[in-house]
Design a protein around this motif. Sequence first.
Motif, PDB file in Angstrom:
ATOM      1  N   ARG A   1     -19.726  20.252  35.136  1.00 35.13           N
ATOM      2  CA  ARG A   1     -20.558  21.308  35.705  1.00 35.13           C
ATOM      3  C   ARG A   1     -19.712  22.506  36.099  1.00 35.13           C
ATOM      4  O   ARG A   1     -20.086  23.660  35.848  1.00 35.13           O
ATOM      5  CB  ARG A   1     -21.324  20.773  36.911  1.00 35.13           C
ATOM      6  N   THR A   2     -18.573  22.260  36.718  1.00 35.83           N
ATOM      7  CA  THR A   2     -17.712  23.367  37.135  1.00 35.83           C
ATOM      8  C   THR A   2     -17.184  24.129  35.934  1.00 35.83           C
ATOM      9  O   THR A   2     -17.133  25.368  35.939  1.00 35.83           O
ATOM     10  CB  THR A   2     -16.534  22.841  37.978  1.00 35.83           C
ATOM     11  N   LEU A   3     -16.774  23.414  34.902  1.00 36.87           N
ATOM     12  CA  LEU A   3     -16.281  24.058  33.690  1.00 36.87           C
ATOM     13  C   LEU A   3     -17.362  24.938  33.078  1.00 36.87           C
ATOM     14  O   LEU A   3     -17.108  26.083  32.676  1.00 36.87           O
ATOM     15  CB  LEU A   3     -15.830  22.989  32.694  1.00 36.87           C
ATOM     16  N   ASP A   4     -18.579  24.443  33.047  1.00 37.18           N
ATOM     17  CA  ASP A   4     -19.697  25.226  32.508  1.00 37.18           C
ATOM     18  C   ASP A   4     -19.971  26.452  33.373  1.00 37.18           C
ATOM     19  O   ASP A   4     -20.183  27.556  32.865  1.00 37.18           O
ATOM     20  CB  ASP A   4     -20.940  24.346  32.418  1.00 37.18           C
ATOM     21  N   ASP A   5     -19.937  26.277  34.694  1.00 35.19           N
ATOM     22  CA  ASP A   5     -20.167  27.404  35.600  1.00 35.19           C
ATOM     23  C   ASP A   5     -19.107  28.488  35.425  1.00 35.19           C
ATOM     24  O   ASP A   5     -19.408  29.687  35.406  1.00 35.19           O
ATOM     25  CB  ASP A   5     -20.166  26.922  37.054  1.00 35.19           C
ATOM     26  N   LEU A   6     -17.837  28.073  35.318  1.00 36.10           N
ATOM     27  CA  LEU A   6     -16.758  29.046  35.181  1.00 36.10           C
ATOM     28  C   LEU A   6     -16.839  29.772  33.844  1.00 36.10           C
ATOM     29  O   LEU A   6     -16.586  30.985  33.767  1.00 36.10           O
ATOM     30  CB  LEU A   6     -15.408  28.345  35.314  1.00 36.10           C
TER      31      LEU A   6
END
Length: 316
Positions: free
Chosen positions: A301-306
């Motif tokens: 999720r964090t990778l996608d958000d960034l």
Amino acid sequence: MSEHHLILGGGGFIGKHVALLLAQAGHQVTLAGRRPLVHAMPAALADRVTFRRLELGSADWDALVAKADVVHHYAWGSLPASANANPGGDLRTNVGLTIDMLDALHRRGAGRVVFSSSGGTVYGKLHAVPVSEDHPMAPITAYGAGKATAEVYLGLYRAMHGLDCRIARIANPYGAGQDLSRGLGAVTTFLHHALNGLPITIWGTGDVVRDYIHIADAAQALVALAAAPRHETFIFNVGSGVGISLNEIVAELETRLGRTLDVTRTATRAFDVPISLLSVARAKSVLGWAPALSFTDGMARTLDDLRRNLPFSTLN
């Protein structure tokens, strides 16, 4: 029932995510901080969230807390490195201002306080893993000592004046929207460096184990803590309950990105305990909260958000 929530440090990583959840739930939120949010709240929530400029050293605490049903104390004017460099200043600034806030609530005679303590530093070297809230506080950094001292005063005002003080000992939150310039958050920092072709620095062997919690889970825990009925238990660990080493963060990133990362290793830091892992059994039992995201899911999720350059980590 709609309540008014005052968030000290409202422009920070934790504060803005808690504010978003509270506004989505229909509450009125005042964000108080030195700087307004870089990115505005969604337009649909604009009438529920206001910003108030706040210099902690010159705050009119009586006026600030006058209408707040809940005061979220997430403002802390130091980092581990700066606190160690100036322990006296750290104590006077952070703990002194915490007491000023508590005195204002005592004069008012009402209000809840939710304080963000540090699950990674107040315990020091662990006698048991995972660590429960009953473990003695024995910090080995000035930052941890400051947080622990603030906790003592919150407990004192609860016992002496009946203030409804609640403490969240938060592990290592990560996710989109974290301020990378502050040098906090190994997960988010490693992700940012990996995505931008920068080297990743690891202190020591990389075997140091920490408890990393996605900001969506941490924010949900703080909202649950603020909303819970008053209880004789008021100190809660907020973590994932799972230990991850720095090497495992790198390995997870390499798997997701499909390439080997540039990793630089430096000398071990004296204040890094080998393992810090929180038990969240108490929060599950009393608050009905449990982390929803595994480390793998949180990383995805964090990778996608960034990659999407989102100002807030996705919460749904």
